[in-house]
Design a protein around this motif. Structure first.
Motif, PDB file in Angstrom:
ATOM      1  N   SER A 105      -2.541  -5.177   6.163  1.00 10.44           N
ATOM      2  CA  SER A 105      -2.127  -4.426   4.375  1.00 10.44           C
ATOM      3  C   SER A 105      -0.627  -4.191   4.243  1.00 10.44           C
ATOM      4  O   SER A 105      -0.693  -2.674   5.352  1.00 10.44           O
ATOM      5  CB  SER A 105      -3.747  -3.249   4.897  1.00 10.44           C
ATOM      6  OG  SER A 105      -3.421  -2.532   3.669  1.00 10.44           O
ATOM      7  N   ARG A 106       0.158  -4.541   2.928  1.00  9.35           N
ATOM      8  CA  ARG A 106       0.737  -4.004   3.145  1.00  9.35           C
ATOM      9  C   ARG A 106       0.855  -3.500   1.841  1.00  9.35           C
ATOM     10  O   ARG A 106       0.102  -3.678   0.465  1.00  9.35           O
ATOM     11  CB  ARG A 106       1.722  -4.838   3.985  1.00  9.35           C
ATOM     12  CG  ARG A 106       1.974  -5.748   4.790  1.00  9.35           C
ATOM     13  CD  ARG A 106       2.917  -6.583   5.389  1.00  9.35           C
ATOM     14  NE  ARG A 106       4.443  -5.474   5.530  1.00  9.35           N
ATOM     15  CZ  ARG A 106       5.140  -5.773   5.983  1.00  9.35           C
ATOM     16  NH1 ARG A 106       4.461  -5.583   7.130  1.00  9.35           N
ATOM     17  NH2 ARG A 106       6.270  -5.245   6.108  1.00  9.35           N
ATOM     18  N   GLU A 107       2.011  -2.387   2.008  1.00 11.38           N
ATOM     19  CA  GLU A 107       2.713  -1.706   0.511  1.00 11.38           C
ATOM     20  C   GLU A 107       3.964  -2.625   0.538  1.00 11.38           C
ATOM     21  O   GLU A 107       4.962  -2.766   1.151  1.00 11.38           O
ATOM     22  CB  GLU A 107       2.793  -0.445   0.561  1.00 11.38           C
ATOM     23  CG  GLU A 107       1.244   0.262   0.561  1.00 11.38           C
ATOM     24  CD  GLU A 107       1.571   1.493   0.045  1.00 11.38           C
ATOM     25  OE1 GLU A 107       2.275   2.226   0.067  1.00 11.38           O
ATOM     26  OE2 GLU A 107       0.704   2.168   0.159  1.00 11.38           O
ATOM     27  N   GLY A 109       7.424  -2.426  -2.278  1.00  7.74           N
ATOM     28  CA  GLY A 109       8.220  -1.407  -3.653  1.00  7.74           C
ATOM     29  C   GLY A 109       8.414  -2.934  -5.123  1.00  7.74           C
ATOM     30  O   GLY A 109       8.952  -2.762  -5.642  1.00  7.74           O
ATOM     31  N   HIS A 462      -9.143  -6.797  -2.856  1.00  3.14           N
ATOM     32  CA  HIS A 462      -7.579  -6.444  -2.971  1.00  3.14           C
ATOM     33  C   HIS A 462      -8.438  -4.936  -4.476  1.00  3.14           C
ATOM     34  O   HIS A 462      -9.730  -4.982  -4.567  1.00  3.14           O
ATOM     35  CB  HIS A 462      -7.028  -7.758  -3.674  1.00  3.14           C
ATOM     36  CG  HIS A 462      -6.617  -8.215  -3.040  1.00  3.14           C
ATOM     37  ND1 HIS A 462      -6.201  -9.286  -4.637  1.00  3.14           N
ATOM     38  CD2 HIS A 462      -6.205  -8.448  -1.815  1.00  3.14           C
ATOM     39  CE1 HIS A 462      -5.732 -10.210  -3.339  1.00  3.14           C
ATOM     40  NE2 HIS A 462      -5.460  -9.609  -2.031  1.00  3.14           N
ATOM     41  N   TYR A 463      -6.880  -4.303  -4.774  1.00 10.88           N
ATOM     42  CA  TYR A 463      -7.797  -2.929  -4.919  1.00 10.88           C
ATOM     43  C   TYR A 463      -6.939  -3.746  -6.739  1.00 10.88           C
ATOM     44  O   TYR A 463      -6.380  -4.138  -7.468  1.00 10.88           O
ATOM     45  CB  TYR A 463      -6.238  -2.244  -4.935  1.00 10.88           C
ATOM     46  CG  TYR A 463      -6.575  -2.103  -3.384  1.00 10.88           C
ATOM     47  CD1 TYR A 463      -8.600  -0.820  -3.777  1.00 10.88           C
ATOM     48  CD2 TYR A 463      -6.940  -1.459  -2.183  1.00 10.88           C
ATOM     49  CE1 TYR A 463      -8.729  -0.433  -2.439  1.00 10.88           C
ATOM     50  CE2 TYR A 463      -8.064  -1.365  -0.666  1.00 10.88           C
ATOM     51  CZ  TYR A 463      -8.620  -0.743  -0.748  1.00 10.88           C
ATOM     52  OH  TYR A 463      -9.268  -0.227   0.312  1.00 10.88           O
ATOM     53  N   SER A 512      -3.879   5.599   0.296  1.00 17.29           N
ATOM     54  CA  SER A 512      -3.197   5.494  -1.475  1.00 17.29           C
ATOM     55  C   SER A 512      -2.389   3.775  -1.735  1.00 17.29           C
ATOM     56  O   SER A 512      -2.550   3.403  -1.104  1.00 17.29           O
ATOM     57  CB  SER A 512      -1.897   6.380  -1.367  1.00 17.29           C
ATOM     58  OG  SER A 512      -1.023   6.113  -0.669  1.00 17.29           O
ATOM     59  N   ILE A 513      -3.143   3.937  -3.355  1.00 16.91           N
ATOM     60  CA  ILE A 513      -2.944   2.449  -3.637  1.00 16.91           C
ATOM     61  C   ILE A 513      -1.409   2.829  -4.918  1.00 16.91           C
ATOM     62  O   ILE A 513      -1.295   3.851  -5.599  1.00 16.91           O
ATOM     63  CB  ILE A 513      -3.840   2.007  -4.796  1.00 16.91           C
ATOM     64  CG1 ILE A 513      -5.216   2.274  -4.396  1.00 16.91           C
ATOM     65  CG2 ILE A 513      -4.113   0.857  -5.281  1.00 16.91           C
ATOM     66  CD1 ILE A 513      -4.805   1.039  -3.031  1.00 16.91           C
ATOM     67  N   ARG A 514      -0.352   1.975  -4.514  1.00 21.34           N
ATOM     68  CA  ARG A 514       0.835   2.214  -5.283  1.00 21.34           C
ATOM     69  C   ARG A 514       0.627   0.752  -5.958  1.00 21.34           C
ATOM     70  O   ARG A 514       1.006  -0.366  -5.332  1.00 21.34           O
ATOM     71  CB  ARG A 514       1.668   2.489  -4.063  1.00 21.34           C
ATOM     72  CG  ARG A 514       3.314   2.428  -5.157  1.00 21.34           C
ATOM     73  CD  ARG A 514       4.579   2.869  -4.377  1.00 21.34           C
ATOM     74  NE  ARG A 514       4.466   1.792  -3.256  1.00 21.34           N
ATOM     75  CZ  ARG A 514       5.489   1.093  -2.377  1.00 21.34           C
ATOM     76  NH1 ARG A 514       6.118   2.196  -2.920  1.00 21.34           N
ATOM     77  NH2 ARG A 514       5.665   0.968  -1.553  1.00 21.34           N
ATOM     78  N   GLU A 516       1.713  -2.500  -7.573  1.00 29.29           N
ATOM     79  CA  GLU A 516       2.780  -3.626  -7.250  1.00 29.29           C
ATOM     80  C   GLU A 516       3.655  -4.091  -8.259  1.00 29.29           C
ATOM     81  O   GLU A 516       3.493  -4.546  -9.406  1.00 29.29           O
ATOM     82  CB  GLU A 516       2.371  -4.554  -6.514  1.00 29.29           C
ATOM     83  CG  GLU A 516       1.574  -4.634  -5.183  1.00 29.29           C
ATOM     84  CD  GLU A 516      -0.019  -5.726  -4.936  1.00 29.29           C
ATOM     85  OE1 GLU A 516      -0.176  -6.243  -6.128  1.00 29.29           O
ATOM     86  OE2 GLU A 516      -0.107  -5.645  -3.792  1.00 29.29           O
TER      87      GLU A 516
END
Length: 523
Positions: A105-107, A109, A462-463, A512-514, A516
């Motif tokens: 699970s990765r964010e 930017g 997924h979100y 927290s959801i950022r 994509e």
């Protein structure tokens, strides 16, 4: 009788006559061997040679991106073409898509971050290493780190340098280059503004009036284009504007269009003009944000189509002087009141519109535009008649109707997806409900307007959040009517896709959801 076989010969233990009449299959084989030998030893002459060159290509070629969307189907034209992706839209059934199993699970930017993550992944390195040296890599977005990582894997980036692409990507630089090339933009001025008074002063000095459009140099148009008619509008957007160089434009009533081209050593090739879907609240939460394309023979008027093609060619030749070559896309704004065709933006790369450009009758009559891009980076000499190709591609009879939409999360909620539509061909019934018809890896078998290909981006686990990309649908026909509104058919497809999703609210302790960064013509 003992028989051993390979694809070229059949050899038996019994003696053969000293003279044999060749079978038809043998003649075909010898002819293909002769042709392949000629292609390797001399320049490629015209479309037939180029198509044969790619059909027999031995060099590994990769498209590295979050998904395969932008160049989906190119692997049907180019041997040894593979997609290296982060999201597995096909649940493993696409033979030319490689997705590392261990992703966690990765964010991210940016799309550049996704590409860099993939190129630094051991599974990707092993996959590339098994396929041999000398490979080429194409990207949607990349930076200097991407170039370094690709080099460490022995891959040559099949695009101009990231530094050049970044400079040309600026909306301010695009405007200046367009002025040099004789390609006009909407009346505008450049500068900075720290408050509304400074913005008004800039605009009034240039005679732009009070109803304004303001853009910062970088970013997608849905999130970095601001409509400001008074100080209240300014207060809403000022944090995103202050501190940036800005382009300030008079507000017009435009029809948005897009067109793609390729700058080759022989001149600039120009693809078909297409209408753009922008700002539809059923598809995107961003006012003015791109959310799809329609391509059909009579986009706008004949004069406007000719202007768009002439100005795309002129812009391509100006970009050549900057050292750029290969694929690019231009946005045009057709002024409803004057009919003028204004330059909107430049994207020095493949884009979300590339999927449509490369599937039209033009592509199948000759070959996809992206193959001309690859030629510039394939270490091969070739000859084409740019004027002849551009003249043929401009003819309305060589353009058929295709359309696509990009579906984003438009509701103001954050949830975890538990069920999502699968990639493949879907069918709409007489009751307007849609159902899954069959597995497909791209849209080449879509037969009529009752079928559509869906590419899944967001899947179970997924979100979904405002602005999140959920999926893409491509079909024949049009999604826009003559008034530039969504057709009933388009709305039925949108409703049908949305009905396939199921999701649950996230738990309080969820990360927290950022959002994509899959936005304007990127994905």
């Amino acid at each position: 009788m003992n028989v051993s076989c390979n694809e070229d010969y059949i050899i038996t233990r019994y003696p053969q006559p000293s003279i044999q009449i060749p079978e038809e299959s043998d003649l075909r084989y010898l002819a293909s061997r002769t042709r392949r030998s000629a292609l390797k030893n001399g320049p490629l002459h015209g479309i037939a040679d180029i198509r044969s060159f790619f059909r027999t290509n031995e060099k590994p070629i990769y498209f590295v991106s979050a998904t395969a969307f932008n160049l989906l189907g190119i692997d049907r034209w180019v041997r040894n073409f593979k997609f290296l992706n982060y999201y597995d839209s096909f649940d493993g059934f696409h033979p030319n898509v490689f997705v590392p199993e261990e992703r966690g699970s990765r964010e991210f930017g940016s799309i550049e971050e996704i590409c860099n993550y993939l190129l630094g992944h051991k599974e990707v390195a092993d996959f590339v290493g098994r396929r041999g040296p000398g490979g080429k890599a194409a990207f949607l977005m990349f930076d200097e780190e991407t170039e370094q990582l690709a080099g460490e894997l022995g891959l040559e980036v099949a695009f101009p340098p990231a530094s050049l692409r970044h400079r040309l990507d600026s909306k301010i630089v695009t405007t200046q280059l367009g002025n040099d090339a004789g390609v006009p933009s909407v009346p505008n001025t450049m500068g900075r503004a720290d408050d509304y008074a400074a913005l008004a002063q800039l605009a009034h000095a240039a005679g732009l009036g009070d109803d304004l459009v303001v853009q910062t140099p970088y970013g997608d148009s849905g999130q970095t284009t601001f409509f400001i008619a008074d100080e209240g509008d300014w207060k809403t957007e000022e944090k995103k504007i202050v501190g940036h160089d800005i382009k300030v434009m008079r507000r017009i009533d435009p029809r948005e269009c897009a067109i793609e081209g390729v700058i080759t050593r022989h001149g600039t090739l120009v693809g078909p003009l297409m209408a753009e879907l922008t700002g539809f609240p059923e598809l995107t939460p961003y006012d003015g944000g791109w959310c799809g394309n329609d391509v059909f023979p009579d986009v706008l008027t004949e004069r406007q189509r000719a202007l768009a093609r002439e100005r795309t060619f002129a812009m391509g030749e100006r970009l050549r002087r900057e050292g750029y070559r290969g694929y690019f896309e231009l946005d045009f704004l057709a002024d409803e009141s004057t009919g003028e065709m204004y330059l909107g933006e430049l994207n020095p790369r493949v884009t979300g519109a590339s999927s449509i450009t490369n599937v039209t009758a033009v592509a199948y009559g000759d070959m996809p535009l992206f193959l001309f891009h690859l030629l510039e980076f394939m270490d091969v000499d070739y000859e084409i008649d740019v004027d002849e190709l551009n003249e043929r591609w401009a003819h309305p009879g060589n353009i058929d109707d295709w359309t696509q939409f990009i579906l984003k999360q438009t509701d103001d909620r954050v949830e975890r997806i538990t069920d999502a539509p699968s990639s493949g061909v879907w069918r709409m019934g007489d009751d307007r409900a849609i159902s899954y018809a069959r597995r497909e890896t791209d849209w080449h078998t879509v037969s009529d307007e009752g079928e559509a290909f869906y590419l899944r981006i967001a899947g179970p686990g997924h979100y979904r959040y405002p602005g999140a990309d959920l999926g893409i649908m491509v079909t024949r026909g049009r999604f826009l009517d003559d008034d530039h509104e969504l057709t009933d058919r388009a709305r039925h497809w949108i409703d049908g896709v949305q009905a396939q999703f199921a999701s649950v609210p996230i738990e309080p302790e969820a990360p927290s959801i950022r959002p994509e960064p899959f936005g304007f013509k990127m994905l």
